[in-house]
Design an enzyme around this catalytic site. Structure first.
Site, PDB file in Angstrom:
ATOM      1  CB  SER A   1      -0.913   0.003   1.236  1.00 34.70           C
ATOM      2  OG  SER A   1      -1.833   1.067   1.166  1.00 34.70           O
ATOM      3  CG  ASP A   2       3.203   4.692  -1.424  1.00 35.74           C
ATOM      4  OD1 ASP A   2       4.156   4.406  -0.675  1.00 35.74           O
ATOM      5  OD2 ASP A   2       3.031   5.827  -1.909  1.00 35.74           O
ATOM      6  CD  GLN A   3      -2.636   8.599   2.497  1.00 39.26           C
ATOM      7  OE1 GLN A   3      -1.970   9.214   3.301  1.00 39.26           O
ATOM      8  NE2 GLN A   3      -3.818   8.086   2.764  1.00 39.26           N
TER       9      GLN A   3
END
Length: 193
Positions: free
Chosen positions: A69-71
């Site tokens: 996951s990455d934002q």
């Protein structure tokens, strides 16, 4: 047989979120370069990094379900990074005062045994109140969100900075979209409940 879970992240926030679903997982650092590519949009960057992080651990975890996951935050179509310093955080929050900031959270579930992946990008928008310099100073003194994109923690006092929030999954704003993750896990016959 259900494959074991790996969280491809060192984030304590993502770890805390995943423990809402299960405590049966391990966590490891994917060591991925997070620099954006030329002309890469915020959603494209978030999804690419989520996929890269999940796949980066495949050789270490060859029979696992790996969560990446990455934002990426965006303001007026410009990528927003972590402030790292007090001065940068002040500047970010002054800029966001009375404005909307969009957060794109990329999610990937990679089955390292079958090489199958599922990915998505969840969008969540935050509408800031009009903030005074004193409110910004008070907030930064109390929370010190210097390692958070946008200079705030929505799961803490950062909520005081917002007029409203808009999106399908509030956990995506913290960095791991649990509702979409449950769907991905179900597709892999991994049952949470």
């Amino acid at each position: 047989m259900t494959l074991p879970l790996v969280l491809a992240s060192t984030s304590v926030f993502r770890r805390e979120l995943l423990t809402r679903l299960t405590s049966d997982f391990c966590q490891d650092s994917p060591n991925v370069d997070e620099a954006p590519l030329s002309n890469e949009s915020a959603p494209q960057l978030a999804e690419r990094l989520a996929i890269n992080k999940a796949q980066a651990l495949a050789s270490l975890y060859p029979q696992h379900l790996i969560i990446g996951s990455d934002q990426v935050a965006s303001f007026n179509n410009q990528l927003i990074g972590k402030p790292h310093t007090h001065e940068n955080a002040i500047q970010q929050l002054l800029t966001f005062s009375g404005q909307r900031v969009d957060f794109y959270t990329g999610l990937c579930l990679f089955n390292s045994q079958t090489q199958q992946l599922q990915s998505s990008v969840e969008v969540f928008s935050v509408f800031f109140r009009v903030l005074t310099p004193q409110q910004i100073e008070n907030y930064l003194y109390k929370e010190q969100p210097y390692q958070c994109a946008g200079s705030f923690k929505s799961e803490g006092l950062g909520i005081c900075l917002f007029e409203k929030m808009q999106g399908d999954d509030p956990t995506s704003l913290i960095g791991l979209p649990l509702m979409k993750l449950v769907t991905f896990l179900k597709n892999e016959d991994y049952q949470i409940v």
